[in-house]
Design an enzyme around this catalytic site. Structure first.
Site, short mmCIF file in Angstrom:
data_model
loop_
_atom_site.label_atom_id
_atom_site.label_comp_id
_atom_site.label_asym_id
_atom_site.label_seq_id
_atom_site.Cartn_x
_atom_site.Cartn_y
_atom_site.Cartn_z
N ASP A 28 -8.82 2.82 5.33
CA ASP A 28 -10.16 1.84 5.47
C ASP A 28 -10.74 1.97 4.19
O ASP A 28 -11.72 2.51 3.99
CB ASP A 28 -10.56 1.85 6.85
N LYS A 80 1.10 -1.13 -0.26
CA LYS A 80 0.20 0.22 -0.16
C LYS A 80 0.99 1.33 -0.04
O LYS A 80 0.14 2.56 -0.68
CB LYS A 80 -0.28 -0.23 0.78
N PHE A 114 -6.68 -8.46 -5.89
CA PHE A 114 -6.61 -9.29 -4.72
C PHE A 114 -8.17 -9.05 -3.80
O PHE A 114 -9.14 -8.80 -4.38
CB PHE A 114 -6.12 -8.84 -3.13
N LYS A 174 -7.05 -1.07 -12.95
CA LYS A 174 -7.03 -0.67 -11.93
C LYS A 174 -6.95 0.23 -11.06
O LYS A 174 -7.84 0.78 -10.20
CB LYS A 174 -7.03 -1.91 -10.86
#
Ligand code: IMP
Length: 195
Positions: A69, A13, A149, A172
């Site tokens: 989140d 990330k 994922f 994506k």
């Protein structure tokens, strides 16, 4: 140069978001602060979880920071799994089990609408801001594709025929919920008088 800490233990990330931010922003991970423990994430909304993580870092280290989140919100399930997306089928955080459970819960549903939502909580000079990135789409009936994922193999974004998992990651990452939230964060940071 604006130095900012991304409150995540996930190196992928960190890399992904680093690539989306402009050059004038120096992005650091938690290892930079010597923090290797998991940050508590115990709230019942994406907003509260993102803020909880950013505040955890800000209160200890007094550095500008942000946390994210993400959840998958399915209309026919009144927004579930939402904040519980990672553990939908149990503590194991098993992607296949999560997708199987979702497909099972939707097997009699004509309404396949869903959206991914990423919330980023930023704390900068003590001020708190939230950014909300949404990718609308639908849940198909079977898993398709190998990229990505999580729920990628069963999510087709609006305007596309392929799932997230059938797209090259680059594609994506140009349309995703996380990209949209990060773009808002980057635009905001660039609008500040640091540059
Ligand atoms: P996190 O907040 O980024 O850790 O995401 C929580 C959970 O949402 C993950 O464990 C995945 O199950 C799901 N998720 C988040 N982002 C994505 C994505 O881009 N594709 C598919 N699933 C995702």
């Amino acid at each position: 140069m604006l130095k900012i800490v991304f409150a995540t233990q996930n190196p992928n990330k960190l890399q992904e978001i680093k690539a989306m931010l402009p050059d004038g922003i120096e992005l650091k991970g938690l290892d930079h602060l010597g923090l290797n423990d998991d940050i508590p994430e115990t709230q019942n909304t994406l907003e509260k979880n993102a803020l909880q993580k950013a505040r955890f870092v800000y209160e200890r280290f007094k550095v500008n920071c942000f946390a994210d989140d993400t959840g998958l919100e399915v209309e026919a399930l009144n927004g579930r799994p939402g904040v519980h997306s990672a553990r939908f089928a149990g503590e194991g955080k098993n992607n296949n089990a999560n997708m199987d459970k979702l497909l099972d819960e939707l097997k009699n549903s004509g309404n396949r609408r869903a959206r991914f939502r990423t919330v980023i909580a930023l704390i900068i000079d003590g001020e708190e801001l939230l950014f909300n990135g949404i990718a609308e789409g639908e849940i198909i009936n079977e898993k398709r594709g190998k990229e990505g994922f999580g729920y990628d193999p069963i999510f087709v974004p609006k305007g596309y025929t392929e799932t997230y998992a059938q797209m090259p990651l680059k594609e994506k990452n140009r349309i995703s919920h996380r990209f949209k939230a990060t773009k808002m964060l980057a635009d905001y940071l660039m609008s500040l008088n640091y540059f």
